[in-house]
Design an enzyme around this catalytic site. Structure first.
Site, mmCIF file in Angstrom:
data_model
loop_
_atom_site.group_PDB
_atom_site.id
_atom_site.type_symbol
_atom_site.label_atom_id
_atom_site.label_comp_id
_atom_site.label_asym_id
_atom_site.label_seq_id
_atom_site.Cartn_x
_atom_site.Cartn_y
_atom_site.Cartn_z
ATOM 1 N N HIS A 38 43.339 32.122 26.464
ATOM 2 C CA HIS A 38 42.550 32.663 25.361
ATOM 3 C C HIS A 38 43.279 33.784 24.623
ATOM 4 O O HIS A 38 43.325 33.784 23.384
ATOM 5 C CB HIS A 38 41.184 33.147 25.875
ATOM 6 C CG HIS A 38 40.199 32.039 26.096
ATOM 7 N ND1 HIS A 38 40.477 30.948 26.881
ATOM 8 C CD2 HIS A 38 38.939 31.858 25.627
ATOM 9 C CE1 HIS A 38 39.423 30.148 26.902
ATOM 10 N NE2 HIS A 38 38.477 30.666 26.140
ATOM 11 N N GLU A 61 49.218 31.736 36.927
ATOM 12 C CA GLU A 61 47.949 32.108 36.302
ATOM 13 C C GLU A 61 47.989 31.782 34.816
ATOM 14 O O GLU A 61 49.060 31.654 34.222
ATOM 15 C CB GLU A 61 47.648 33.599 36.485
ATOM 16 C CG GLU A 61 47.160 33.956 37.871
ATOM 17 C CD GLU A 61 46.486 35.318 37.910
ATOM 18 O OE1 GLU A 61 46.752 36.136 37.003
ATOM 19 O OE2 GLU A 61 45.716 35.572 38.848
ATOM 20 N N TYR A 73 34.886 33.248 39.797
ATOM 21 C CA TYR A 73 35.086 31.818 40.078
ATOM 22 C C TYR A 73 33.762 31.159 40.484
ATOM 23 O O TYR A 73 33.731 30.238 41.300
ATOM 24 C CB TYR A 73 36.137 31.632 41.185
ATOM 25 C CG TYR A 73 37.559 31.860 40.753
ATOM 26 C CD1 TYR A 73 38.519 30.885 40.898
ATOM 27 C CD2 TYR A 73 37.937 33.063 40.189
ATOM 28 C CE1 TYR A 73 39.830 31.098 40.488
ATOM 29 C CE2 TYR A 73 39.224 33.294 39.771
ATOM 30 C CZ TYR A 73 40.169 32.303 39.928
ATOM 31 O OH TYR A 73 41.456 32.513 39.520
ATOM 32 N N SER A 94 40.926 28.275 34.796
ATOM 33 C CA SER A 94 40.659 28.693 33.419
ATOM 34 C C SER A 94 39.708 27.689 32.794
ATOM 35 O O SER A 94 40.109 26.587 32.419
ATOM 36 C CB SER A 94 41.967 28.764 32.618
ATOM 37 O OG SER A 94 41.699 29.072 31.260
ATOM 38 N N HIS A 102 46.970 32.568 30.722
ATOM 39 C CA HIS A 102 46.641 33.568 29.709
ATOM 40 C C HIS A 102 46.376 32.820 28.408
ATOM 41 O O HIS A 102 46.948 33.116 27.360
ATOM 42 C CB HIS A 102 47.762 34.595 29.563
ATOM 43 C CG HIS A 102 47.256 36.002 29.653
ATOM 44 N ND1 HIS A 102 47.692 37.018 28.847
ATOM 45 C CD2 HIS A 102 46.312 36.558 30.456
ATOM 46 C CE1 HIS A 102 47.054 38.140 29.152
ATOM 47 N NE2 HIS A 102 46.215 37.888 30.120
ATOM 48 N N GLU A 126 41.858 46.795 30.431
ATOM 49 C CA GLU A 126 42.894 45.993 31.085
ATOM 50 C C GLU A 126 44.283 46.404 30.579
ATOM 51 O O GLU A 126 45.185 45.581 30.452
ATOM 52 C CB GLU A 126 42.635 44.504 30.863
ATOM 53 C CG GLU A 126 41.353 44.042 31.541
ATOM 54 C CD GLU A 126 41.038 42.569 31.357
ATOM 55 O OE1 GLU A 126 41.895 41.832 30.830
ATOM 56 O OE2 GLU A 126 39.917 42.150 31.725
ATOM 57 N N HIS A 175 35.999 34.327 35.080
ATOM 58 C CA HIS A 175 37.398 34.697 35.263
ATOM 59 C C HIS A 175 37.616 35.472 36.557
ATOM 60 O O HIS A 175 38.641 35.323 37.215
ATOM 61 C CB HIS A 175 37.863 35.535 34.066
ATOM 62 C CG HIS A 175 39.338 35.718 33.982
ATOM 63 N ND1 HIS A 175 40.194 34.702 33.642
ATOM 64 C CD2 HIS A 175 40.118 36.813 34.210
ATOM 65 C CE1 HIS A 175 41.442 35.152 33.657
ATOM 66 N NE2 HIS A 175 41.425 36.425 33.998
#
Length: 744
Positions: free
Chosen positions: A98, A94, A52, A539, A96, A313, A49
């Site tokens: 999961h 981007e 990369y 992802s 999200h 986070e 994540h």
């Protein structure tokens, strides 16, 4: 649950997602074994994540520069494109996925919050949000639960923050049943002399954490996003962050004011890996080091150890590198907005990221070894072409019976979840906040006006996982071409692309082949359309124990409209207008909604695509609109020509139309009406302007056919029969609300 300090063992390293070779490399970098805190740092920064590591080599093959790009792809939080008059557009998409699969409301909400911070961290005020969503069969109660939670999360966060959510897409396929895809995109405007950078370049500059306090939510979110979903994933809910859009709105205003007042050297959003990522990346980007004392970070839970604080986070936080001497101004500014601003360290020479706790050294790592583009691992995985492609791409369509009644098929398709109106979704979004929205959700692309100018930005998200599953290279090309076509139908010229690449486990050779081929196809198409890739997101590990999602590259494209008077929508507007089809009808049934819905098959090859033809078509549409020849423009996509014509009749928010269509063809009737052949657009045109339009089509070498007329009567296919447009409209708008009424 609090994390306890542990002795680092090979087993613990493996539990943190690091391989044996990576463990050995880390010991070589440090000259010793890791501390427990350092294990946490490396586990997140070397996760897929953040690093990369399995994708960066392929991503570097994409076109990543252009004359209007003000930062290189991947250099900053988001892409920046000059649009003239001292302004630039900032945008990014981007995933999200999961988090949304295990906690749909907060997963989606914090996805929106994160992408908005990427925009305003660069000094840009967000002007629009979009999304691309994929779920399993909505007949499944679990799928409806996920859809409901995701949509509410997106709507509640965006509406409360005050950004219009103006567009996107929603698809339903069995492959996404347990692993939904939630891709969030944001677009903002910045003055070119106020673009903020994510750098820590001046030694002795104080380092601040601003915004919210730090908690235990989101710890190891980056590593959670770098593994497959299993039955145990529900237990990973602590890895899903919790968002507060009202705090984020305050953070936006404070951040933009701080940048305007020239108080900072650099700034970085705290997204994946939190303080760890923002410190190490800004240090590396600035060519310096950072030292922090973790005890100075404002926390909201007792007993947090450095491992937890560094990896948290928690949302609505920024790392700010303050100009020397401006500390009091920054503190006063954040106090005014009711937010935390705490000095936690300083920029130092030497290039190391050091973490202390009350003066005791807990971690000492070269920042370069943690940063993407620095010393993080880089791998080229094995590719293997799936054997199934030989069977699917050579499918014999003569075994598919041609339907007797195309209108009955149309009545069925218009009510399928993939084609039916997504109004149930976008009515939960405030698309008109800030009052700049010219075209909201429900047309080919959204359009947002730029204040105090005659210009606007068009934007869309596009992708088709089914096509990519059948032909990954061409499927990705089609995603780019369709996005460009959608923008052209609003009278926008494409500027650039951001992408969100959703795939399964890259360690599986067949999956890596699909990923690599999609990237190759995307690169070819972006070069053709002169749309550099400004950045985005990869992802991986979108798999459950039973299957992987379809390979799903989502394209977010932004285009420029130089004069708002030319903005065009998809629906018919005038009785008596001629209906024109631009482009070539082909026997293309592969991967179509018709083939899946009516015949229960997902097979064949992805539709034929000629990139030169696709680009010429877009240029023709833009030229025709500017010449005043077009009243409406709508691209032919899911469901084919018949569905496109029906949508032109029934989606006008102020009126309802019919049409009479007279179209002869030598191709199969189902291919003609429901095939998804690419590079086709339906226009409505004043009859006296047809000759001029045809001459323009000849100039661009695009096939032109007058196929009918806009009426106030029935939806009529000559020689076939008629349907009541009101019945089509009811079916189109009622499908999703009826499905979602079963919740509870």
């Amino acid at each position: 649950m609090p994390v306890r300090e542990q002795t680092v063992t090979p087993e613990l390293v493996a539990e943190h997602g690091l391989g044996e070779q990576e463990h050995a490399k880390i010991k070589e970098i440090l000259g010793r074994e890791m501390t427990f805190t350092e294990l946490g740092i490396f586990s997140v920064m070397w996760s897929e994540h953040c690093s990369y590591k399995n994708s960066i080599l392929m991503l570097k093959t994409l076109p990543r520069s252009g004359p209007a790009l003000l930062v290189e792809a991947g250099e900053e939080n988001a892409g920046v494109v000059d649009i003239g008059d001292g302004r630039a557009v900032v945008f990014k998409i981007e995933s999200h996925n999961h988090p949304s699969a295990v906690e749909p409301y907060q997963g989606a909400a914090t996805g929106v919050g994160g992408i908005l911070r990427d925009i305003f961290t660069m000094g840009a005020r967000p002007i629009a949000a979009l999304n691309s969503l994929r779920f399993g069969n909505p007949e499944d109660p679990k799928v409806r639960y996920l859809l409901d939670g995701v949509v509410r999360g997106i709507g509640d966060y965006g509406n409360s923050f005050g950004v219009p959510t103006v567009g996107g897409e929603v698809y339903f396929e069995d492959a996404y049943t347990h692993n939904c895809l939630v891709n969030a995109m944001a677009v903002g405007i910045v003055r070119t002399d106020r673009i903020a950078r994510a750098v820590a370049s001046v030694v002795d500059s104080p380092v601040y954490v601003v915004g919210s306090r730090t908690g235990r939510d989101g710890i190891h979110g980056a590593t959670f996003a770098s593994e497959e979903l299993t039955e145990k994933s529900e237990a990973r809910r602590p890895a899903v962050q919790i968002g507060d859009p009202f705090t984020e709105k305050l953070l936006l205003e404070a951040t933009l004011e701080m940048i305007k007042d020239d108080l900072i050297v650099g700034i970085q959003d705290m997204g994946a890996a939190g303080i760890t990522c923002s410190c190490s990346e800004t240090a590396f980007s600035g060519g310096q080091g950072i030292e922090i004392d973790i005890a100075h970070v404002p926390v909201r839970e007792e007993g947090m150890i450095p491992y937890e604080t560094l990896l948290s986070e928690s949302q609505e936080r920024m790392l700010v590198i303050v100009k020397i001497g401006k500390e009091d101004e920054v503190k006063a500014l954040f106090e005014k907005w009711g937010l935390q601003a705490a000095k936690i360290g300083k920029v130092v020479s030497g290039g190391r990221f050091k973490v202390y706790e009350n003066g005791e050294l807990k971690s000492d790592i070269p920042a370069e070894s943690l940063a993407l583009g620095g010393g993080t691992p880089v791998y080229k995985r094995e590719e293997k072409r799936p054997a199934r492609l030989d069977d699917t791409q050579n499918f014999d369509f003569s075994t598919i019976p041609v339907p007797d009644d195309p209108l009955e098929i149309l009545s069925t398709l218009i009510a399928t979840p993939n084609i039916a109106s997504k109004q149930w979704v976008y009515r939960q979004y405030d698309g008109m906040v800030r009052t700049n929205t010219a075209i909201n959700s429900g047309s080919d692309a959204a359009v947002v006006r730029i204040r105090k100018t005659k210009t606007a930005l068009a934007m869309c998200t596009d992708g088709n996982g089914r096509y990519c599953w059948l032909n990954p290279r061409r499927g990705a090309q089609i995603a780019v071409a369709e996005a460009a076509r959608n923008l052209a139908c609003t009278w926008a010229r494409p500027l650039a692309v951001t992408n969100c690449l959703n795939f399964g486990n890259p360690y599986k050779p067949e999956m890596y082949f699909m990923f690599a081929e999609c990237v190759r196809g995307m690169g070819e198409a972006c070069r053709k359309f002169d749309t550099p890739v400004t950045g985005g997101n990869v992802s991986f590990y979108n798999e459950d124990p039973d299957r992987a999602v379809y390979p799903t590259p989502t394209i977010g494209m932004v285009g420029m409209i130089d004069d708002v008077k030319y903005i065009t929508t998809q629906w018919f507007k005038n009785e008596g207008d001629a209906i024109v089809l631009l482009g070539t009808n082909r026997n293309d049934l592969g991967g179509s909604e018709y083939l899946k819905t009516i015949h229960g098959k997902i097979t064949g090859d992805a539709p034929y695509l000629n990139l030169d033809e696709a680009k010429r078509l877009g240029e023709l549409i833009v030229a025709a609109i500017k010449a005043g020849l077009v009243h409406s423009a709508h691209d032919v996509s899911d469901g084919g020509l018949a569905v496109c014509l029906a949508e032109c009749c029934i989606t006008n928010p102020y009126d309802l139309f019919g049409c009479t269509i007279d179209l002869k063809s030598d191709i199969r009737a189902d291919s003609l009406w429901f095939g998804e052949a690419q590079s086709r657009v339906v226009l409505s045109v004043e009859p006296k302007k047809l000759e001029r339009l045809q001459k323009l089509a000849d100039k661009y070498k695009i096939e032109f056919a007058k196929i009918g007329e806009v009426t106030r009567g029935q939806f009529e296919l000559a020689g076939v029969g008629t349907l009541d447009p009101a019945a089509l409209q009811t079916a189109y708008y009622s499908t999703l609300p009826e499905l979602m009424s079963r919740i509870g």
